[in-house]
Design an enzyme around this catalytic site. Structure first.
Site, short mmCIF file in Angstrom:
data_model
loop_
_atom_site.label_atom_id
_atom_site.label_comp_id
_atom_site.label_asym_id
_atom_site.label_seq_id
_atom_site.Cartn_x
_atom_site.Cartn_y
_atom_site.Cartn_z
N HIS A 115 -8.18 2.13 9.85
CA HIS A 115 -7.65 2.08 11.22
C HIS A 115 -8.31 3.11 12.15
CE1 HIS A 115 -5.15 5.22 9.29
NE2 HIS A 115 -5.10 5.75 10.49
N HIS A 179 -0.91 16.81 14.21
CA HIS A 179 -0.11 15.95 13.35
C HIS A 179 -0.42 16.23 11.89
CE1 HIS A 179 -3.85 13.68 13.24
NE2 HIS A 179 -3.35 12.63 12.64
O1 LIG Z 1 -3.59 6.35 6.40
C1 LIG Z 1 -2.47 6.86 6.32
O2 LIG Z 1 -1.81 6.84 5.30
C2 LIG Z 1 -1.85 7.51 7.51
C3 LIG Z 1 -2.54 7.73 8.60
C4 LIG Z 1 -1.98 8.29 9.84
C5 LIG Z 1 -0.62 8.45 10.07
C6 LIG Z 1 -0.17 8.98 11.30
C7 LIG Z 1 -1.05 9.37 12.28
C8 LIG Z 1 -2.41 9.22 12.05
O3 LIG Z 1 -3.33 9.61 12.96
C9 LIG Z 1 -2.87 8.66 10.85
O4 LIG Z 1 -4.18 8.46 10.67
FE LIG Z 2 -5.78 9.68 11.26
#
Ligand SMILES: O=C(O)/C=C/c1cccc(O)c1O
Ligand SMILES: [Fe+2]
Length: 314
Positions: A115, A179
């Protein structure tokens, strides 16, 4: 020769755990406006800096930086899946140029991305397959990590390469800001997980993929109820960081260590090196101005969520 930049936080929780409609509308409006500006710029090439989250890069061989000569998105959390349109000869030229400038980036002819790469292409371009894209991975998760200075120098080298092309180039930085979602760590992993982190997680069985997805969704729901259930977001640091980039003071970040950053803004804040690399690439074109900054801490997405555009000053 022209260039435009957009940096955007990513989060796979969009559509899974969403904030109040007013917040969602605010984010949607900011992204829609960025997309319009990018459409007007009409990029011929995207250079996309992003991290990975143990979906394509593992501890069997973990590069600090890797330039993709071909890449496929896996479609985690419902993000777009499929081949990215990587212009291979141009990506090879980019890698040659970066190495000749003294930055030892790895190359991959079979890059697997998640993602982190797919989401900004979907949001800003309308899909992962719209415009030729050179994907540039920056390790932001699997310690030991490259530091701010190296990310800046990588970006500057890529910027000098981009500037040498007779093309409209869009630079994208994907990730951050403060984060710390529950991304696994080798130091605390049991044997099974450690094996996954060393490479057997490249093609997760369906049920393990689903369990991983649900674990992050559950963590986000818990974080909304109790903002000490995960490492807290740090809006003050996030805003300061955005101002540092907007004002062209990138080298000031060189002295900030990775562990120091993690303590300030959470371990995954190291993803902001993608923004530093993108702004450094822009700086290779000369002085720039930043605009359309947006920021909000969004616990539902486990994200200090930021968005900013920039372009050379005329
Ligand atoms: O890939 C994962 O398990 C989580 C990724 C995540 C979660 C919350 C914020 C982000 O920037 C992420 O990439
Ligand atoms: Fe991320």
């Amino acid at each position: 020769m022209s260039v435009y930049l957009h940096c955007l936080s990513h989060t796979p929780l969009i559509g899974h755990v969403d904030p109040a409609p007013a917040v969602l509308a605010e984010v949607d409006a900011s992204i829609a406006a960025a997309r319009e500006r990018i459409a007007r710029f009409d990029p011929e090439l995207v250079i996309l800096f992003s991290p990975d989250h143990y979906n394509g890069f593992f501890y069997d061989i973990m590069p600090s930086f890797c330039i993709g000569m071909a890449a496929r998105a896996i479609g985690d959390f419902g993000s777009a899946a499929g081949e990215l349109p990587v212009p291979r000869a141009l990506a090879e030229d980019c890698a040659r140029s970066v190495l000749a400038q003294g930055i030892d980036a790895a190359v991959s002819y079979r890059m697997q991305v998640d993602h982190g790469f797919a989401q900004p292409l979907e949001f800003l371009m309308g899909g992962i397959d719209r415009v030729p894209v050179i994907p540039v991975f920056i390790n932001s998760v699997a310690v030991p990590l490259p530091g701010f200075q190296r990310a800046r120098l990588l970006g500057e080298a890529i910027g000098r390469f981009a500037r040498s092309l007779d093309k409209r180039v869009l630079l994208i930085g994907s990730g951050g800001l403060s984060h710390q979602p529950p991304v696994p760590e080798l130091a605390t992993a049991n044997e099974h997980l450690a094996d996954r982190l060393k490479g057997s997680g490249r093609d997760l069985p369906v049920e393990e993929r689903e369990a991983r997805t649900q674990r992050v969704i559950a963590a986000a729901r818990a974080f909304v109820d109790d903002q000490h259930s995960l490492y807290p977001l740090n809006p003050d640091w996030d805003r300061q960081f955005m101002a540092t980039l907007a004002e062209g003071r990138l080298a000031e970040l060189d002295g900030l260590g990775n562990e120091e950053l993690s303590a300030l803004a959470g371990k995954s804040a190291n993803e902001v090196k993608t923004w530093v690399a993108a702004f450094a690439a822009l700086s290779a074109y000369g002085p720039y101005g930043a605009d359309h900054g947006y920021y909000r801490a969004i616990p539902e997405w486990i994200a200090g969520f930021g968005s900013i555009s920039a372009a050379p000053l005329r």
